[in-house]
Design a protein around this motif. Sequence first.
Motif, PDB file in Angstrom:
ATOM      1  N   ALA A 102       0.834  -1.209   0.000  1.00  0.00           N
ATOM      2  CA  ALA A 102       0.000   0.000   0.000  1.00  0.00           C
ATOM      3  C   ALA A 102       0.865   1.254   0.000  1.00  0.00           C
ATOM      4  O   ALA A 102       0.581   2.207  -0.727  1.00  0.00           O
ATOM      5  N   VAL A 103       1.933   1.261   0.794  1.00  0.00           N
ATOM      6  CA  VAL A 103       2.825   2.421   0.820  1.00  0.00           C
ATOM      7  C   VAL A 103       3.442   2.633  -0.557  1.00  0.00           C
ATOM      8  O   VAL A 103       3.483   3.765  -1.061  1.00  0.00           O
ATOM      9  N   LYS A 104       3.886   1.566  -1.188  1.00  0.00           N
ATOM     10  CA  LYS A 104       4.465   1.686  -2.533  1.00  0.00           C
ATOM     11  C   LYS A 104       3.423   2.213  -3.527  1.00  0.00           C
ATOM     12  O   LYS A 104       3.716   3.096  -4.334  1.00  0.00           O
ATOM     13  N   ARG A 105       2.209   1.664  -3.469  1.00  0.00           N
ATOM     14  CA  ARG A 105       1.149   2.092  -4.382  1.00  0.00           C
ATOM     15  C   ARG A 105       0.794   3.561  -4.157  1.00  0.00           C
ATOM     16  O   ARG A 105       0.700   4.348  -5.105  1.00  0.00           O
ATOM     17  N   LEU A 106       0.636   3.935  -2.900  1.00  0.00           N
ATOM     18  CA  LEU A 106       0.263   5.310  -2.590  1.00  0.00           C
ATOM     19  C   LEU A 106       1.382   6.284  -2.939  1.00  0.00           C
ATOM     20  O   LEU A 106       1.129   7.387  -3.433  1.00  0.00           O
ATOM     21  N   ARG A 107       2.617   5.881  -2.719  1.00  0.00           N
ATOM     22  CA  ARG A 107       3.763   6.736  -3.070  1.00  0.00           C
ATOM     23  C   ARG A 107       3.781   6.976  -4.580  1.00  0.00           C
ATOM     24  O   ARG A 107       4.045   8.086  -5.031  1.00  0.00           O
ATOM     25  N   GLU A 108       3.494   5.939  -5.351  1.00  0.00           N
ATOM     26  CA  GLU A 108       3.449   6.085  -6.807  1.00  0.00           C
ATOM     27  C   GLU A 108       2.230   6.908  -7.227  1.00  0.00           C
ATOM     28  O   GLU A 108       2.317   7.759  -8.109  1.00  0.00           O
ATOM     29  N   ASN A 109       1.110   6.649  -6.613  1.00  0.00           N
ATOM     30  CA  ASN A 109      -0.127   7.349  -6.962  1.00  0.00           C
ATOM     31  C   ASN A 109      -0.034   8.847  -6.653  1.00  0.00           C
ATOM     32  O   ASN A 109      -0.478   9.682  -7.441  1.00  0.00           O
ATOM     33  N   TYR A 110       0.538   9.172  -5.497  1.00  0.00           N
ATOM     34  CA  TYR A 110       0.667  10.565  -5.070  1.00  0.00           C
ATOM     35  C   TYR A 110       2.117  11.032  -5.222  1.00  0.00           C
ATOM     36  O   TYR A 110       2.708  11.581  -4.300  1.00  0.00           O
ATOM     37  N   PHE A 111       2.681  10.808  -6.391  1.00  0.00           N
ATOM     38  CA  PHE A 111       4.084  11.117  -6.683  1.00  0.00           C
ATOM     39  C   PHE A 111       4.426  12.593  -6.473  1.00  0.00           C
ATOM     40  O   PHE A 111       5.568  12.949  -6.227  1.00  0.00           O
ATOM     41  N   MET A 112       3.426  13.458  -6.579  1.00  0.00           N
ATOM     42  CA  MET A 112       3.654  14.895  -6.488  1.00  0.00           C
ATOM     43  C   MET A 112       3.802  15.394  -5.054  1.00  0.00           C
ATOM     44  O   MET A 112       4.254  16.497  -4.811  1.00  0.00           O
ATOM     45  N   VAL A 113       3.431  14.573  -4.085  1.00  0.00           N
ATOM     46  CA  VAL A 113       3.510  14.969  -2.682  1.00  0.00           C
ATOM     47  C   VAL A 113       4.939  14.754  -2.192  1.00  0.00           C
ATOM     48  O   VAL A 113       5.522  13.689  -2.385  1.00  0.00           O
ATOM     49  N   ASP A 114       5.473  15.771  -1.552  1.00  0.00           N
ATOM     50  CA  ASP A 114       6.841  15.711  -1.035  1.00  0.00           C
ATOM     51  C   ASP A 114       6.946  14.590   0.011  1.00  0.00           C
ATOM     52  O   ASP A 114       6.248  14.634   1.027  1.00  0.00           O
TER      53      ASP A 114
END
Length: 132
Positions: A71-83
């Motif tokens: 989930a962390v990997k998916r969310l990090r990819e999904n919200y790539f624009m968030v610092d």
Amino acid sequence: MFPGMPVAGAGADARRLEKILKQLSSADRESLFAFAEFLLARSTDEIQDAPKEEQQPKGIERPVEESVIGAVKRLRENYFMVDPDTLLHETSEVMQSHMLKGRPAADVIDDLEQLFDSKYKDYTDSMKENSE
């Protein structure tokens, strides 16, 4: 630091890391790697090189069966624009509640999704403020 150049103390770090890895369970090794990848992502220049216009999440769907690390990997990819720096502490706390305190993965993933969404809203608010 120059790519390919030896890093002072890297041999000692590698030996220390190898010793730790040998003592961890498979799941804990995956957690360690996920956290290391998270740290690596935040140290890259992706965010700085991105255009200064508001970007949208990729819309990656949550699978029916998913690990917290997945989930962390998916969310990090999904919200790539968030610092990633804005997510580090809170993401670590939520992950620890699962790894160390045994919270169910589905509950932890729900919390992670809310966290990433909240940080995305902060991002869009800051983009609106910068454009005014």
